[in-house]
Design an enzyme around this catalytic site. Structure first.
Site, PDB file in Angstrom:
ATOM      1  N   LYS A  88       0.811  -1.224   0.000  1.00  0.00           N
ATOM      2  CA  LYS A  88       0.000   0.000   0.000  1.00  0.00           C
ATOM      3  C   LYS A  88       0.846   1.276   0.000  1.00  0.00           C
ATOM      4  CE  LYS A  88      -4.464  -1.498   1.649  1.00  0.00           C
ATOM      5  NZ  LYS A  88      -4.315  -2.968   1.858  1.00  0.00           N
ATOM      6  N   GLU A 110     -10.314   6.973   3.063  1.00  0.00           N
ATOM      7  CA  GLU A 110     -11.266   6.039   3.649  1.00  0.00           C
ATOM      8  C   GLU A 110     -10.472   4.813   4.076  1.00  0.00           C
ATOM      9  OE1 GLU A 110     -10.496   6.113   0.462  1.00  0.00           O
ATOM     10  OE2 GLU A 110      -9.971   3.997   0.296  1.00  0.00           O
ATOM     11  N   SER A 375       1.820  -9.718  -0.907  1.00  0.00           N
ATOM     12  CA  SER A 375       1.428  -8.307  -0.765  1.00  0.00           C
ATOM     13  C   SER A 375       1.750  -7.713   0.601  1.00  0.00           C
ATOM     14  CB  SER A 375      -0.053  -8.132  -1.076  1.00  0.00           C
ATOM     15  OG  SER A 375      -0.847  -8.998  -0.290  1.00  0.00           O
TER      16      SER A 375
HETATM   17  C1  PLP Z   1      -5.152  -4.000   1.375  1.00  0.00           C
HETATM   18  C2  PLP Z   1      -4.418  -5.233   1.135  1.00  0.00           C
HETATM   19  C3  PLP Z   1      -4.755  -6.113   0.072  1.00  0.00           C
HETATM   20  C4  PLP Z   1      -5.923  -5.894  -0.833  1.00  0.00           C
HETATM   21  O1  PLP Z   1      -5.867  -4.742  -1.629  1.00  0.00           O
HETATM   22  P1  PLP Z   1      -5.617  -4.787  -3.197  1.00  0.00           P
HETATM   23  O2  PLP Z   1      -5.990  -3.420  -3.646  1.00  0.00           O
HETATM   24  O3  PLP Z   1      -6.504  -5.849  -3.773  1.00  0.00           O
HETATM   25  O4  PLP Z   1      -4.185  -5.104  -3.419  1.00  0.00           O
HETATM   26  C5  PLP Z   1      -3.966  -7.230  -0.133  1.00  0.00           C
HETATM   27  N1  PLP Z   1      -2.912  -7.525   0.681  1.00  0.00           N
HETATM   28  C6  PLP Z   1      -2.580  -6.713   1.708  1.00  0.00           C
HETATM   29  C7  PLP Z   1      -1.408  -7.090   2.555  1.00  0.00           C
HETATM   30  C8  PLP Z   1      -3.306  -5.553   1.963  1.00  0.00           C
HETATM   31  O5  PLP Z   1      -2.951  -4.763   2.982  1.00  0.00           O
END
Ligand code: PLP
Length: 390
Positions: A88, A110, A375
């Site tokens: 993020k 948000e 992610s």
């Molecule tokens: C917020 C988040 C997601 C989901 O958001 P996307 O916009 O689909 O990438 C996925 N993995 C983590 C670790 C997150 O914090």
């Protein structure tokens, strides 16, 4: 084909379904973005912060033990190693710089689980913005640690008491604020969703993931991967990985959604179970009941808990550029443990959905070279996994 088109459409999806009062805000944002993405000093500064502050490039790690277990050759794109622990920050750094170049003094955001709120509060502290984060009252109670984090970072968390008091209501409140205060305020949106140009802007900042992967996998394998795998909430980490490979037709994309659990029939698989509709200013695939009312989503992973999905994913789905699959809460927990035990890496529950799918992929296409977007890291989810054990 170049997407989105000038009106923000990816095929039939996307666009701007907004009240008249927002037109000016979005126009200003679009022209500033189009100018700044070509601006030398803007890009130089962005590269500086990505490298020195967020810790890019992230490594592309060959997960040897995991690979053996799932019968694939798996590389992990380590977004979990970034500052604040997830992808993020790529987006919030980019948009915060955009806000600064637009001479805004205040940012708003948000947040659902609070992860985007924390990433926004982080860059607000860094660049000296006043920052207000809208968050549903129910979410505030569920995620008190993230609320505290945002406050420590100097942001104000504004409780939203309308509707279901969750993410979709927080989005509506943030938009209301923006319309009233556009002169000095920048609305920092958290995923590849919302009206044009947001899906384009967030993609621009997240494609740093896929661009690095392309370079790194060529170094390591002398060829492109067979599959790219990523979890999909709003869809930003997945688009960030996929998009730079759009024209490499041999590289297959797999987006993993949250199937939630069958008990109360709630899930968060907008691409698989959703129907065409409009949510937060864009046309996409959305979870809704037979009267068109937005359904509440459910996933054990807070970041996947959203009834909509970015329009570019809806476009990939109908044009079959990507395949979308769903993984249940239970399978995600198994994925969480599998990666922890085999590699010593505790993944976010969101990313664990993608990990969980590898077993199935290994049966379908054994021996394939796979890049998985890790992610985020899983420290934030330990309580949830612990409660699950009971
Ligand atoms: C917020 C988040 C997601 C989901 O958001 P996307 O916009 O689909 O990438 C996925 N993995 C983590 C670790 C997150 O914090």
């Amino acid at each position: 084909m170049k997407t989105p088109d000038s009106k923000g459409y990816f095929g039939e999806f996307g666009g701007k379904f907004i009240p008249e009062t927002l037109t000016r805000c979005l126009k200003e944002l679009e022209s500033s973005f189009n100018f700044l993405k070509k601006d030398k000093s803007f890009n130089k500064e962005l590269s500086f912060y990505l490298k020195e502050y967020a810790h890019r490039p992230t490594s592309l790690y060959f997960a040897k033990n995991l690979s053996k277990r799932v019968n694939l050759k798996v590389y992990l794109k380590r977004e979990d190693l970034l500052h604040t622990g997830a992808h993020k920050i790529n987006n919030t750094l980019g948009q915060a710089l955009l806000a600064r170049y637009m001479h805004k003094k205040r940012v708003i955001a948000e947040t659902g689980a609070g992860q985007h709120g924390v990433a926004t509060a982080t860059v607000a502290a860094l660049f000296g913005f006043q920052c207000d984060v809208y968050m549903g009252k129910v979410d505030i109670e569920r995620q008190s640690m993230n609320v505290f984090r945002m406050q420590i970072l100097g942001s104000k968390v504004i409780p939203v008491i309308s509707g279901s008091q969750t993410l979709k209501d927080a989005c509506s409140e943030a938009i209301r604020d923006w319309v009233a205060n556009v002169e000095n305020t920048y609305y920092l949106l958290g995923s590849v969703v919302g009206p044009h140009p947001y899906p384009l802007i967030v993609r621009y900042f997240q494609t740093v993931i896929g661009k690095e992967v392309k370079r790194q996998i060529r170094d390591k394998e002398r060829r492109l991967p067979d599959y790219l795998v990523a979890c999909v909430g709003g869809g930003s980490n997945a688009i960030g990985l996929f998009h730079p490979f759009f024209d490499d037709k041999k590289v297959k994309f797999i987006g993993v959604e949250a199937a939630g659990y069958g008990l109360n029939n709630k899930n968060a698989a907008s691409l698989i179970k959703g129907k065409t509709g409009v949510l937060h200013g864009a046309k996409s695939l959305i979870l809704q009941d037979k009267y068109g009312q937005i359904s509440e989503a459910h996933s054990v992973a807070a970041g996947l808990d959203y009834p909509g999905v970015g329009p570019e994913h809806a476009f990939y789905k109908v044009t079959k550029r990507a395949e979308y699959v769903a993984v249940t809460d239970k399978e995600a927990i198994q994925g969480f443990k599998l990666l922890s035990k085999t590699e010593g890496i505790i993944p976010a529950l969101e990313s664990s959905h993608a990990v969980a799918y590898l077993k199935k992929l290994g049966r379908r296409a054994p021996g394939s070279i796979v890049v998985l977007c890790l992610s985020g890291r899983g420290d934030k989810d330990l309580d949830i996994v612990k409660a699950w054990e009971k």
